[in-house]
Design an enzyme around this catalytic site. Structure first.
Site: not given
Ligand code: NAG
Ligand code: NAG
Ligand code: NAG
Ligand code: NAG
Ligand code: NAG
Length: 399
Positions: A219, A242
């Protein structure tokens, strides 16, 4: 005669050295308090005994977890202490794999400690595989809370260096209520497909430094929630992951402003996004200011530069009602490399509170799809000022 003098000097030096090293810090090795490096019997009691002594010491002290593999169950490391304390972890400390064996959502929780150091080159292994398979939080609002590897709550004047957090079940690190906390040569490692494994999440804190660190995870590498102030990210390598994100903001009433973020000399590799600010549409009022992104190398990064004020994953919001989070004083300078999406720059600001004081400096982002158009840019409700050259042309039609 000369030899004798030398001997005396040597003896004196040894005495001085041993004296100063014992008086520098009291050392509590957990294996002297019952910890076994067998990876099976938990070291919680030994660590707690050592912590009690170290924390009560009126002179600086150090706890050592030596080389070897240790099992540590959920633990709360609680201050305030009487003097600076260091925890030096040389070995690998493993969490129980079963997320159901945790009572709270933190594996190691550090609370209310001033002048704290966590060091030693060791590894905190969250053993997240089982938990990742059970994580349904993206679709189930009442999902069971999953423990994070490390929680820093109200920690001040602290340094975390040469530490690895591995395979956390959830976020690797959560920082809240902290002041002057540095992560130096910090390593985060988890697979690209591990859900919610943000590297370092910061909220309601002032003066957080992340320096010369490597974050590979499933993430956001670094994410900033409300109340993050004066955050400095320098020399960080991020990816997979991310990217580096502010937000998402505006979902809750009473969120504190985000102000002061410097992301400098960083490299992002194969991340889903680059540097990103996201706020919900139909939001509560809020503010984000003084964000500076500079000298950033993008390698095959999706959406390298993003301001997204209609952030609405899973379509759970009223996207037609503008965000009320005001974004101002944001600069993007010397950002170069390759984009894995055609849109290399997206500045989608709120129609109700347009972005203000946005500066775009030298940008050189290329996109090589098979038969693709060149890298492009999307802008709304923003009129940046420009310095240097931009490729792609940023906001050519909007400004
Ligand atoms: C932390 O360090 C500061 C500055 O040296 C000192 O004033 C303060 O008393 C220290 N606090 C603790 C708990 O050691
Ligand atoms: C911030 O914390 C560090 C320890 O990492 C300490 O050396 C430094 O003095 C602190 N800075 C201030 C302004 O207190
Ligand atoms: C940039 O960051 C890297 C680590 O990724 C470091 O080795 C290098 O010294 C930094 N350069 C500057 C100019 O700060
Ligand atoms: C933008 O942010 C920088 C860094 O915090 C600050 O020095 C500067 O004064 C700000 N500029 C404006 C126009 O607010
Ligand atoms: C932009 O980057 C490409 C590829 O790295 C390079 O060939 C090109 O010369 C750069 N353009 C400018 C203006 O720096």
């Amino acid at each position: 005669m000369a030899t004798r003098k030398l001997q005396i000097t040597a003896v004196a030096a040894i005495l001085l050295l041993s004296f100063s090293s014992t008086s520098d810090a009291r050392v509590y090795d957990v294996t002297n308090y019952g910890a076994k490096a067998d990876g099976r019997s938990s070291i919680n009691q030994a660590l707690m005994s050592a912590w009690k002594l170290a924390c009560a010491s009126t002179s600086p002290s150090k706890i050592v977890i030596p080389k070897g593999t240790f099992l540590l169950k959920e633990v709360k490391i609680q201050g305030p202490c009487k003097a600076p304390v260091e925890i030096q972890v040389e070995g690998t400390v493993k969490a129980p794999a079963n997320p159901l064996s945790f009572k709270t959502d933190g594996w190691l929780t550090f609370n209310y400690i001033d002048n704290f150091t966590l060091s030693g080159g060791g590894v905190f292994d969250g053993q997240g595989k089982i938990a990742w398979g059970q994580n349904d939080c993206h679709k189930n609002k009442n999902c069971k809370r999953i423990p994070m590897n490390m929680r820093f709550n109200f920690i001040t004047n602290a340094l975390v260096h040469d530490i690895t957090t591995l395979d956390s079940k959830n976020f690797h690190v959560n920082v809240i209520g902290c002041k002057n906390l540095t992560f130096l040569r910090f390593t985060v490692t988890a697979p690209e497909n591990s859900p919610n494994t943000d590297g370092i999440h910061i909220g309601r804190s002032d003066g957080i430094y992340i320096t010369d660190s490597t974050i590979r995870t499933g993430d956001d590498c670094i994410s900033l929630g409300d109340g993050s102030r004066q955050v400095h990210v320098t020399g960080v390598k991020c990816g997979p992951g991310h990217g580096i994100s502010v937000g998402s903001l505006g979902k809750y009433q009473g969120e504190e402003p985000v102000s002061g973020l410097w992301v400098k000399n960083c490299t992002l590799i194969n991340t889903q996004n680059g540097v990103r600010v996201k706020t919900w549409p139909a939001s509560y009022p809020g503010s984000v200011s003084d964000l500076h992104f500079e000298d950033i190398n993008m390698v095959n990064v999706g959406n390298p530069i993003v301001i997204d004020q209609v952030y609405c994953p899973w379509n759970q919001c009223q996207a037609n009602i503008p965000s009320l989070v005001k974004i101002s004083n944001v600069s993007f300078k010397n950002i170069r490399g390759s984009s894995s999406t055609a849109t290399a720059v997206k500045l989608a600001c709120s129609s109700k509170v347009p972005c203000q004081d946005v500066v775009v400096g030298d940008i050189n982002l290329t996109y090589k799809g098979p038969e693709a158009p060149a890298a492009s840019c999307q802008c709304s409700n923003v009129a940046p000022s420009f310095l240097g050259k931009q490729s792609p042309q940023v906001c050519a039609s909007a400004a």
